[in-house]
Design a protein around this motif. Sequence first.
Motif, PDB file in Angstrom:
ATOM      1  N   HIS A   1      74.121 -99.619 -17.888  1.00  0.00           N
ATOM      2  CA  HIS A   1      73.852 -98.563 -18.996  1.00  0.00           C
ATOM      3  C   HIS A   1      73.364 -97.365 -18.653  1.00  0.00           C
ATOM      4  CE1 HIS A   1      75.323-102.063 -21.583  1.00  0.00           C
ATOM      5  NE2 HIS A   1      74.582-102.848 -20.891  1.00  0.00           N
ATOM      6  N   LEU A   2      72.866 -97.274 -17.474  1.00  0.00           N
ATOM      7  CA  LEU A   2      72.302 -95.831 -17.060  1.00  0.00           C
ATOM      8  C   LEU A   2      72.936 -95.462 -15.667  1.00  0.00           C
ATOM      9  CD1 LEU A   2      68.618 -96.295 -17.579  1.00  0.00           C
ATOM     10  CD2 LEU A   2      70.279 -94.913 -19.223  1.00  0.00           C
TER      11      LEU A   2
ATOM     12  N   GLU B   1      62.297 -92.849 -29.060  1.00  0.00           N
ATOM     13  CA  GLU B   1      62.843 -91.757 -29.766  1.00  0.00           C
ATOM     14  C   GLU B   1      61.484 -90.961 -30.441  1.00  0.00           C
ATOM     15  OE1 GLU B   1      67.081 -92.281 -31.328  1.00  0.00           O
ATOM     16  OE2 GLU B   1      65.904 -94.113 -31.319  1.00  0.00           O
ATOM     17  N   ARG B   2      60.782 -91.883 -31.240  1.00  0.00           N
ATOM     18  CA  ARG B   2      59.721 -91.342 -31.996  1.00  0.00           C
ATOM     19  C   ARG B   2      58.722 -90.511 -30.986  1.00  0.00           C
ATOM     20  NH1 ARG B   2      56.491 -95.406 -33.198  1.00  0.00           N
ATOM     21  NH2 ARG B   2      55.162 -94.274 -34.479  1.00  0.00           N
ATOM     22  N   LEU B   3      58.331 -90.871 -29.804  1.00  0.00           N
ATOM     23  CA  LEU B   3      57.499 -90.416 -28.944  1.00  0.00           C
ATOM     24  C   LEU B   3      58.380 -88.884 -28.451  1.00  0.00           C
ATOM     25  CD1 LEU B   3      54.998 -90.740 -27.262  1.00  0.00           C
ATOM     26  CD2 LEU B   3      56.353 -91.383 -25.241  1.00  0.00           C
TER      27      LEU B   3
ATOM     28  N   ASP C   1      68.849 -97.170 -25.173  1.00  0.00           N
ATOM     29  CA  ASP C   1      68.925 -97.060 -26.445  1.00  0.00           C
ATOM     30  C   ASP C   1      68.369 -95.990 -27.093  1.00  0.00           C
ATOM     31  OD1 ASP C   1      70.052 -99.768 -27.047  1.00  0.00           O
ATOM     32  OD2 ASP C   1      67.961-100.587 -27.300  1.00  0.00           O
ATOM     33  N   ALA C   2      67.563 -95.327 -26.422  1.00  0.00           N
ATOM     34  CA  ALA C   2      66.972 -93.857 -26.596  1.00  0.00           C
ATOM     35  C   ALA C   2      67.997 -92.696 -26.531  1.00  0.00           C
ATOM     36  CB  ALA C   2      65.602 -93.656 -26.408  1.00  0.00           C
TER      37      ALA C   2
ATOM     38  N   ARG D   1      72.832 -90.566 -27.594  1.00  0.00           N
ATOM     39  CA  ARG D   1      72.188 -89.944 -28.926  1.00  0.00           C
ATOM     40  C   ARG D   1      71.653 -88.309 -28.199  1.00  0.00           C
ATOM     41  NH1 ARG D   1      68.362 -94.911 -31.220  1.00  0.00           N
ATOM     42  NH2 ARG D   1      70.372 -96.233 -31.555  1.00  0.00           N
ATOM     43  N   ALA D   2      71.292 -87.560 -29.139  1.00  0.00           N
ATOM     44  CA  ALA D   2      70.841 -86.356 -28.834  1.00  0.00           C
ATOM     45  C   ALA D   2      69.521 -86.429 -28.430  1.00  0.00           C
ATOM     46  CB  ALA D   2      71.019 -85.276 -29.977  1.00  0.00           C
TER      47      ALA D   2
END
Length: 251
Positions: A80-81, A132-134, A54-55, A8-9
């Motif tokens: 995944h990374l 993502e919120r952070l 996920d972020a 995601r961006a």
Amino acid sequence: MTQPRTSRAGIKQAMVLAAGLGTRLRPITNRMPKPLVPVAGKAMIDYGLDALADAGVTRAVVNVHHFPEMMEAHLAGYSHLDILISDERAELMNSGGGLKKGLALLEPGTVYVMNADLFWVGENPGEAGNLERLAGFFDPETMDMALLCVPLERTTGHNGKKDFQLDPDGGLSRYQDGGDNPVVYAGAIVMNSALLDDAPENAFNLNIYFDKAIAAGRLFGLMMDGEWITVGTPEALPAAEAVIARVTEKA
């Protein structure tokens, strides 16, 4: 987790602090590094790595010291990374020195910083995750660092220490007895790597930069969603796994 993460961006880089000795978790850590201790069948560090993926993170640096070959083998199998190793075999660099050394392997810019032995479960389905919120909360114009925080009542395995107090505007200061809105640092930061450009090359504690940011009015915190877990001793494992089972059952 069986499906690859979709990017995601947002922030694409992270540093995961994973080089500690885990002395309180002995005798388990006499045979493996703390980040690889299984909690509900999953290596402790993988909870954090999954959250980063996920972020939208694509590359992470992980520092290693205790049982470094085991760490490298495990991380090589994490798909995944893109994971780079910051080698601290010769000398432990403490949290600040380890971060400074690890950041040198990443491109300059905004990064996540995470502890490998602290994680959370039970974020709100269908909503942006804690990281993502952070990232959305972090404002480089007014903040040196944005810390993910949790109230004491939503912690498992914690020693009861209140790290900071959270002001109505999100500002953080060191907790003083009797202070309002005490919170625990949840082990995740968003910051710009340039903050440590002037940092020493030797071992130092990242708390120095927390205190500098507090003094400048530039340390801020965001309350996380879900349940926060730390496993510091063997006796803390059953409680951690019980929380994970409860949250999983509700999902």
